[in-house]
Design an enzyme around this catalytic site. Sequence first.
Site, PDB file in Angstrom:
ATOM      1  N   GLY A 105     112.579  50.432  46.810  1.00 32.90           N
ATOM      2  CA  GLY A 105     111.614  51.352  47.395  1.00 32.90           C
ATOM      3  C   GLY A 105     110.918  50.764  48.611  1.00 32.90           C
ATOM      4  O   GLY A 105     111.474  49.940  49.353  1.00 32.90           O
ATOM      5  N   SER A 106     109.666  51.152  48.801  1.00 29.04           N
ATOM      6  CA  SER A 106     108.939  50.780  50.019  1.00 29.04           C
ATOM      7  C   SER A 106     108.529  49.313  50.063  1.00 29.04           C
ATOM      8  O   SER A 106     107.973  48.872  51.065  1.00 29.04           O
ATOM      9  CB  SER A 106     107.697  51.667  50.161  1.00 29.04           C
ATOM     10  OG  SER A 106     108.083  53.006  50.374  1.00 29.04           O
ATOM     11  N   THR A 107     108.808  48.550  48.998  1.00 27.75           N
ATOM     12  CA  THR A 107     108.477  47.124  49.048  1.00 27.75           C
ATOM     13  C   THR A 107     109.311  46.395  50.097  1.00 27.75           C
ATOM     14  O   THR A 107     108.976  45.276  50.494  1.00 27.75           O
ATOM     15  CB  THR A 107     108.696  46.449  47.677  1.00 27.75           C
ATOM     16  OG1 THR A 107     110.057  46.607  47.269  1.00 27.75           O
ATOM     17  CG2 THR A 107     107.767  47.055  46.627  1.00 27.75           C
ATOM     18  N   LYS A 122     109.747  47.421  53.173  1.00 27.01           N
ATOM     19  CA  LYS A 122     109.319  47.795  54.529  1.00 27.01           C
ATOM     20  C   LYS A 122     108.795  46.621  55.352  1.00 27.01           C
ATOM     21  O   LYS A 122     109.066  46.548  56.557  1.00 27.01           O
ATOM     22  CB  LYS A 122     108.291  48.921  54.451  1.00 27.01           C
ATOM     23  CG  LYS A 122     108.913  50.256  54.016  1.00 27.01           C
ATOM     24  CD  LYS A 122     107.886  51.367  53.864  1.00 27.01           C
ATOM     25  CE  LYS A 122     108.558  52.684  53.463  1.00 27.01           C
ATOM     26  NZ  LYS A 122     107.587  53.776  53.218  1.00 27.01           N
ATOM     27  N   GLU A 130     102.740  56.200  47.516  1.00 27.31           N
ATOM     28  CA  GLU A 130     103.717  57.151  48.002  1.00 27.31           C
ATOM     29  C   GLU A 130     104.617  57.639  46.892  1.00 27.31           C
ATOM     30  O   GLU A 130     104.910  56.934  45.948  1.00 27.31           O
ATOM     31  CB  GLU A 130     104.562  56.527  49.126  1.00 27.31           C
ATOM     32  CG  GLU A 130     105.458  55.399  48.672  1.00 27.31           C
ATOM     33  CD  GLU A 130     104.761  54.063  48.717  1.00 27.31           C
ATOM     34  OE1 GLU A 130     105.453  53.061  48.866  1.00 27.31           O
ATOM     35  OE2 GLU A 130     103.534  54.032  48.575  1.00 27.31           O
TER      36      GLU A 130
END
Length: 631
Positions: free
Chosen positions: A327-329, A331, A626
């Site tokens: 996931g967004s980790t 980014k 999110e």
Amino acid sequence: MRKRRERVKDHEQEVRVFRNRSLVAAALIVLMAGALVSRLFYLQVMEHDVFITRSDNNRMRVEPLPPRRGLIYDRNGQLLAENRPTYNLTIVRERVDDLDATLERLVQILGLPEDEVETFRERSLQRQRPYQPALLMSDLTEDQIARLAVNRYLLSGVEVEAQLMRYYPDPIVMSHVLGYVGRINAEELSELDPGNYAGTHFIGKTGVEYTYEDQLHGKAGLRKVETNARGRVLRELDREPPVPGKDLTLTIDSRLQHLAYDLLGGRRGAIVAIQPKTGDILAMVSAPGFDINKFVTGISYADYRALQDDIDLPLYNRAARGQYPPGSTVKPFEALAALQNRVVDANDIVYDPGYFQLPNDTRRYHNWLRWGHGRVDLRRAIEVSNNTYFYTMAYRLGIDRLSSFMHEFGFGEVNSLDVQGALPGLMPSREWKREKYNQPWFPGETLSAGIGQGYFMATPLQLAAATATLANHGHWVRPHLAERIGDQPVKPPFPDTKPDVQVDKTQWWNDVYEGMEEVMSGREGTARKAGAGLEYTMAGKTGTAQVFSLGQNQKYNASELAERLRDHALFIGFAPVEDPQIAVAVIVENAGGGVSGLGRELTDAWLLPKSELKDRPDATVPEEVESLDGD
């Protein structure tokens, strides 16, 4: 009447016959004597060693002395694996008159089910050489020992041995770190050194017990004993003492390990904490765990089947083997990739209307905030976890450059030094998809990889290691569990360590750090509730990973989904930013969000061990994070 003619004797002929007969007799005597002498020579000289051994075996025998298995401690000297005295039931097949009758008698004496006879028969075969005891049963009770003593005269070849057996004081919390020892099986017997494992009935099966088996086991000894006609030991004639196994000190902090397990609160998930400068794994928890003590003596079929059938998969090491979309980790790592490849400057602005569209494509790839964040630069994109910004970066980078840079942080690889069974996850690329599926790579798949979705998979251990490397300004130290083997410290540099991650400007690290600090303390930070009242600087990043795919225009609503279809919740972080002492990775399956508080609690416990933890909002309550849509 006719008179008979008398025959005259031929004395010379008689002498010749007598001489010939004497020679034949002498020859026979010589031949027989020669055969007898030859046989005596063969038996007493040529086969001397064989028959002296047989003779000695009637009154003497050599018995192996198993070594004491090394103990396992945590970094503070707390005992994690010890050896407790116990009594085992063994049998020497060569000293048993009637094996079947003896085994049936044993089952009756011990009051065991009749089907144990077949189990005993199979175990009696699991040995490396003749006259070696085979283990039938472990950890006998006092009542069983008394019954065997009373009926000892009926059980030739059967012995009750006093031995040390493995015991784990924290069998559930430490289950996936320590692993366990278990009875040596037939396949292992064929591969083990018969001399060193003579008399040893147990071997490391998983975890550090398996990884450091050679060091923990030690070296077997021998003793020569004199026995009576029934094989009972009368006295000891000679002894070569065994060499005990080396004690193992782990990098694990028991206090932190217990806290991490408690923070998960019975939910399915994993937490890994690493010391960035040394690579020490401070905590590595997979929940739920299981009782590893049951495996030492031999877990029952019913208990093992219950573990296998458990829907929560307690035997599964989620920390090292659980492969999840990160996931967004990811980014912050993608932001560095974009900076290093010059596809963006930290101050460049990307306008977010709430979605991203590929050129000549009507499909919209939504931001988690439907109406968008408007104008965002790199720092704010990390703070608010803006999908549109990172869709844009992924599109500009392309999958090959993105994949190559992510590999530098260890994604798609196994980089731990001694974590048994760790899996590599998956960092996809154009070439990988062609080899795997014989299909081309599509631009939309690049966008999914850019927000840690699609084919992209990572383990919690990988995420923690990558976060530690990020905290180190790209300096790689392989994560490891062993701190000392005996008196020998285990410390970097380690073999096969990845080269450091290089970027052209030091400021780029700071740009990413600033965005991650805002995640914890910024006005719009996705983990601002967990970051309230921080007494140190902390960089963090929240994330969610989709389990259930949504349609193009569907909106995620956790309350309308079955619990096991809800998003996984993730968090990575390190602190203090200026001098990192701990890096953490957290994943809770189907939590939806709100797990950054778990990372905060663990970091507090490490950095502020003597202070009282302040009252903060319940870390288990989802915060503003999110929820991914439409990738």
